[in-house]
Design a protein around this motif. Structure first.
Motif: not given
Length: 203
Positions: A50-73
């Motif tokens: 289930t975790l891998f369904r949401y987060f394909p890579a371990k690193e994505d668990l951390v980058l989720q915290q700034i995901a909202d800023h990805e398309g901000e510019a």
């Protein structure tokens, strides 16, 4: 049906945030490499698949915290006649609010997160993918094509370097209020130079 989909999406986003928060806490306590994905899943009360369904890579668990800023510019420049000026004003507003994305924030939790992010090679490498997607979205908002891609790359780089310089000074022990004036002046200079280099209008 629409309400059901809205509820489903909200539950999904809540799951993203909750699992990411659990993972980041563990990574901060023990170190990114010392914590397994299975350990994160157990702490979050979900299965590893289930975790891998949401987060394909371990690193994505951390980058989720700034995901909202990805398309901000891209969102900021959409519909703006002077996109660089809009981004300048947006960054300055972030400095005024001590938005963590500007690097001008001395909250212990924010500092710990940035130390985790920039101090872990695997996360730094994954961060480049995030930056590339931000560039792609911004380039599209600027009209597409080579000129827009070059402009987007310069803009994203300026934002990243400004934020990293602010963060470096905060970590070195300088107070936010002491840094703020320099941070504002640096942002004004950087975006001013960008505006003279980039002559492009959004669609």
């Amino acid at each position: 049906m629409g309400e059901e989909m809205g509820l489903r999406e909200r539950k999904k986003m809540r799951m993203y945030q909750e699992v990411s928060a659990v993972a980041v806490r563990l990574f901060m306590e023990k170190g990114f490499d010392a914590v397994s994905v299975a350990e994160v899943a157990a702490a979050a009360g979900i299965s590893k698949p289930t975790l891998f369904r949401y987060f394909p890579a371990k690193e994505d668990l951390v980058l989720q915290q700034i995901a909202d800023h990805e398309g901000e510019a891209a969102r900021v420049v959409t519909g703006q006649v002077r996109p660089v000026d809009a981004l300048r004003r947006h960054f300055l507003d972030g400095l005024d609010r001590c938005d963590p994305i500007t690097g001008l924030n001395d909250d212990p939790g924010v500092l710990a997160f940035h130390s985790l992010l920039y101090g872990t090679p695997a996360l730094v490498a994954r961060l480049y993918g995030y930056l590339e997607r931000s560039e792609d979205a911004l380039a599209e908002a600027l009209g597409g094509g080579l000129d827009a891609r070059l402009a987007a790359a310069q803009i994203i780089a300026v934002q990243r370097i400004l934020a990293q310089e602010n963060w470096r000074r905060v970590v070195a022990g300088e107070g936010v209020e002491r840094i703020r004036e320099d941070a504002v002046a640096a942002a004004e200079r950087a975006f001013g130079r960008l505006e003279t280099l980039i002559e492009i209008e959004t669609r």
